[in-house]
Design a protein around this motif. Structure first.
Motif, PDB file in Angstrom:
ATOM      1  N   THR A  14      49.536  40.619  37.329  1.00 44.33           N
ATOM      2  CA  THR A  14      49.655  41.998  36.885  1.00 44.33           C
ATOM      3  C   THR A  14      48.551  42.859  37.488  1.00 44.33           C
ATOM      4  N   VAL A  15      48.891  44.104  37.785  1.00 43.06           N
ATOM      5  CA  VAL A  15      47.945  45.065  38.352  1.00 43.06           C
ATOM      6  C   VAL A  15      48.125  46.398  37.625  1.00 43.06           C
ATOM      7  N   THR A  16      47.023  46.943  37.123  1.00 43.76           N
ATOM      8  CA  THR A  16      47.014  48.304  36.595  1.00 43.76           C
ATOM      9  C   THR A  16      46.104  49.135  37.492  1.00 43.76           C
ATOM     10  N   TYR A  17      46.555  50.323  37.853  1.00 44.24           N
ATOM     11  CA  TYR A  17      45.815  51.118  38.834  1.00 44.24           C
ATOM     12  C   TYR A  17      45.729  52.577  38.407  1.00 44.24           C
ATOM     13  N   LEU A  18      44.705  53.239  38.911  1.00 47.24           N
ATOM     14  CA  LEU A  18      44.491  54.669  38.691  1.00 47.24           C
ATOM     15  C   LEU A  18      44.534  55.385  40.030  1.00 47.24           C
ATOM     16  N   THR A  19      45.155  56.555  40.030  1.00 45.44           N
ATOM     17  CA  THR A  19      45.180  57.363  41.243  1.00 45.44           C
ATOM     18  C   THR A  19      45.008  58.833  40.882  1.00 45.44           C
ATOM     19  N   PRO A  20      43.957  59.487  41.380  1.00 48.18           N
ATOM     20  CA  PRO A  20      43.778  60.911  41.123  1.00 48.18           C
ATOM     21  C   PRO A  20      44.616  61.756  42.075  1.00 48.18           C
ATOM     22  N   ASP A 217      48.796  61.674  47.716  1.00 48.92           N
ATOM     23  CA  ASP A 217      48.416  60.271  47.883  1.00 48.92           C
ATOM     24  C   ASP A 217      48.372  59.629  46.503  1.00 48.92           C
ATOM     25  N   ILE A 218      49.272  58.701  46.237  1.00 52.66           N
ATOM     26  CA  ILE A 218      49.281  58.040  44.938  1.00 52.66           C
ATOM     27  C   ILE A 218      48.913  56.565  45.055  1.00 52.66           C
ATOM     28  N   SER A 219      48.253  56.188  46.139  1.00 51.45           N
ATOM     29  CA  SER A 219      47.792  54.813  46.279  1.00 51.45           C
ATOM     30  C   SER A 219      46.600  54.572  45.358  1.00 51.45           C
ATOM     31  N   PRO A 220      46.365  53.330  44.943  1.00 51.75           N
ATOM     32  CA  PRO A 220      45.303  53.044  43.967  1.00 51.75           C
ATOM     33  C   PRO A 220      43.908  53.411  44.476  1.00 51.75           C
ATOM     34  N   LYS A 221      43.120  54.032  43.593  1.00 49.30           N
ATOM     35  CA  LYS A 221      41.700  54.287  43.862  1.00 49.30           C
ATOM     36  C   LYS A 221      40.834  53.449  42.923  1.00 49.30           C
ATOM     37  N   PHE A 222      41.451  52.930  41.868  1.00 44.30           N
ATOM     38  CA  PHE A 222      40.847  51.921  40.997  1.00 44.30           C
ATOM     39  C   PHE A 222      41.955  50.968  40.595  1.00 44.30           C
ATOM     40  N   MET A 223      41.651  49.666  40.493  1.00 46.13           N
ATOM     41  CA  MET A 223      42.668  48.702  40.071  1.00 46.13           C
ATOM     42  C   MET A 223      42.021  47.522  39.363  1.00 46.13           C
ATOM     43  N   ALA A 224      42.759  46.996  38.406  1.00 45.05           N
ATOM     44  CA  ALA A 224      42.372  45.775  37.707  1.00 45.05           C
ATOM     45  C   ALA A 224      43.535  44.800  37.826  1.00 45.05           C
ATOM     46  N   GLY A 225      43.272  43.633  38.379  1.00 47.70           N
ATOM     47  CA  GLY A 225      44.321  42.639  38.585  1.00 47.70           C
ATOM     48  C   GLY A 225      43.989  41.330  37.893  1.00 47.70           C
ATOM     49  N   ALA A 226      45.028  40.621  37.464  1.00 49.21           N
ATOM     50  CA  ALA A 226      44.832  39.329  36.802  1.00 49.21           C
ATOM     51  C   ALA A 226      45.980  38.384  37.119  1.00 49.21           C
ATOM     52  N   LEU A 227      45.637  37.119  37.293  1.00 51.88           N
ATOM     53  CA  LEU A 227      46.612  36.039  37.437  1.00 51.88           C
ATOM     54  C   LEU A 227      46.672  35.328  36.093  1.00 51.88           C
ATOM     55  N   LEU A 228      47.872  35.242  35.510  1.00 49.82           N
ATOM     56  CA  LEU A 228      48.005  34.825  34.119  1.00 49.82           C
ATOM     57  C   LEU A 228      48.952  33.637  33.948  1.00 49.82           C
ATOM     58  N   VAL A 229      48.713  32.872  32.882  1.00 51.05           N
ATOM     59  CA  VAL A 229      49.640  31.796  32.521  1.00 51.05           C
ATOM     60  C   VAL A 229      50.694  32.309  31.541  1.00 51.05           C
ATOM     61  N   ILE A 267      38.471  43.297  40.025  1.00 50.40           N
ATOM     62  CA  ILE A 267      38.382  44.738  39.805  1.00 50.40           C
ATOM     63  C   ILE A 267      38.052  45.380  41.154  1.00 50.40           C
ATOM     64  N   GLY A 268      38.824  46.395  41.530  1.00 50.73           N
ATOM     65  CA  GLY A 268      38.584  47.085  42.798  1.00 50.73           C
ATOM     66  C   GLY A 268      38.477  48.588  42.589  1.00 50.73           C
ATOM     67  N   SER A 283      35.770  46.515  46.857  1.00 53.02           N
ATOM     68  CA  SER A 283      36.574  47.601  47.409  1.00 53.02           C
ATOM     69  C   SER A 283      38.052  47.357  47.139  1.00 53.02           C
ATOM     70  N   ILE A 284      38.842  48.413  47.246  1.00 58.44           N
ATOM     71  CA  ILE A 284      40.296  48.281  47.043  1.00 58.44           C
ATOM     72  C   ILE A 284      40.889  47.259  48.015  1.00 58.44           C
ATOM     73  N   GLY A 285      40.495  47.340  49.276  1.00 66.14           N
ATOM     74  CA  GLY A 285      41.026  46.397  50.269  1.00 66.14           C
ATOM     75  C   GLY A 285      40.680  44.964  49.942  1.00 66.14           C
ATOM     76  N   GLU A 286      39.437  44.728  49.533  1.00 71.41           N
ATOM     77  CA  GLU A 286      39.020  43.371  49.193  1.00 71.41           C
ATOM     78  C   GLU A 286      39.747  42.869  47.949  1.00 71.41           C
ATOM     79  N   ALA A 287      39.985  43.759  46.991  1.00 66.66           N
ATOM     80  CA  ALA A 287      40.698  43.366  45.776  1.00 66.66           C
ATOM     81  C   ALA A 287      42.115  42.908  46.092  1.00 66.66           C
TER      82      ALA A 287
END
Length: 304
Positions: A14-20, A217-229, A267-268, A283-287
């Motif tokens: 799952t990924v939740t992201y913010l875009t200003p 531009d609605i690409s992510p500028k902040f994101m939180a991602g998780a791999l879940l069971v 977190i990116g 960074s976003i790219g590294e995330a």
């Protein structure tokens, strides 16, 4: 550090992201009523918050997959009277039929009953909802196209908004490339390739509608991602901001609450957009590269 065996237990990413957005008419109507082109809004108390529908986000992801070189399943005419158009319903061949699912019907022979074909979407998408209320801003325009034919200029207005938008996706990793519509599962290399393509589409998310005058531009500028069971969009309501200040306390609390269900997190953030970001933010790219690595580990893809 999660082991290879741990990654095999994963069920979802799952990924939740913010875009200003500084100036936009996202998901606005093309049909003008009373010379006003409106944007979609949802009410919360006395305030109205603009949003981009989940359907529009899914369309944007499909379009970006096509830009990235994937062939999409073309629309097909329904074979029954008044049936809705659908796709070719070939998930083995088309990435969008696999990831976004389909619903199709076929007419039966003679007076016999028809049949239905369904694949539930592997990718779950939330609307992209503004965290700032609509302030009633309008862009004024004039259409001169009819003047040369003896007409008068047509004056119109378009609702516009500036603010921060939040969206979430959840990918059911255990359903990619298998199940409904598949005679046999795809090999793991193809499954991983499709999921990583979707992540690239999210990273480069771009709304195709209303971009000739309101490029956004609605690409992510902040994101939180998780791999879940488990299959749970844990960040959906837990990525909060006050102005440009991220509510790190809520984010850290969420990570702690779901620690036993979480195999890996990242977190990116893009520099300069937010304050109060957690430690170890990349960074976003590294995330996104990190999440692509999770996908390879889940599908047991060996390094080339």
């Amino acid at each position: 550090m999660s082991s290879k065996a741990d990654f095999a237990k994963a069920k979802a990413l799952t990924v939740t992201y913010l875009t200003p957005v500084s100036f936009a008419s996202l998901n606005g109507s093309d049909k003008e009523a009373d010379n006003i082109s409106s944007i979609k809004k949802i009410s919360a108390g006395v305030e109205q918050y603009p949003y981009v529908s989940a359907q529009a986000v899914r369309r944007a992801l499909r379009n970006q997959l096509e830009v990235l070189g994937w062939t999409l399943s073309e629309g097909a005419v329904a074979t029954i009277k008044k049936g809705a158009a659908t796709t070719k319903q070939e998930p083995e061949k088309y990435i969008d039929d696999d990831l976004f699912g389909f619903m199709g019907t076929e007419s039966g022979e003679g007076a016999g009953p028809g049949s239905a074909h369904k694949r539930t979407s592997v990718v779950r998408v939330s609307p992209l909802v503004a965290l700032n209320p609509y302030q009633g801003d309008l862009d004024f325009g004039t259409n001169y196209m009819g003047v040369g034919a003896g007409g008068n200029p047509n004056i119109f207005e378009t609702e516009v908004h500036a603010g921060l938008y939040r969206g979430t996706i959840l990918i059911e990793l255990d359903r990619v490339g298998c199940g409904d519509g598949f005679a046999k599962p795809l090999d793991n290399n193809e499954k991983a390739k499709r999921v990583k393509a979707l992540l690239a589409a999210v990273k480069n998310l771009w709304a195709s509608g209303r971009q000739s005058r309101f490029l956004a531009d609605i690409s992510p500028k902040f994101m939180a991602g998780a791999l879940l069971v488990v299959k749970n969009p844990i960040f959906l309501e837990s990525v909060l901001v006050d102005g440009a200040d991220l509510n790190t306390k809520t984010l850290i609390e969420t990570l702690k609450d779901y620690e036993s269900e979480t195999l890996a997190t990242v977190i990116g953030a893009r520099s300069g957009f937010f304050t109060g970001i957690p430690e170890n933010t990349v960074s976003i790219g590294e995330a996104f590269n990190t999440m692509a690595g999770w996908v390879d580990q889940y599908y047991e893809i060996k390094d080339n």
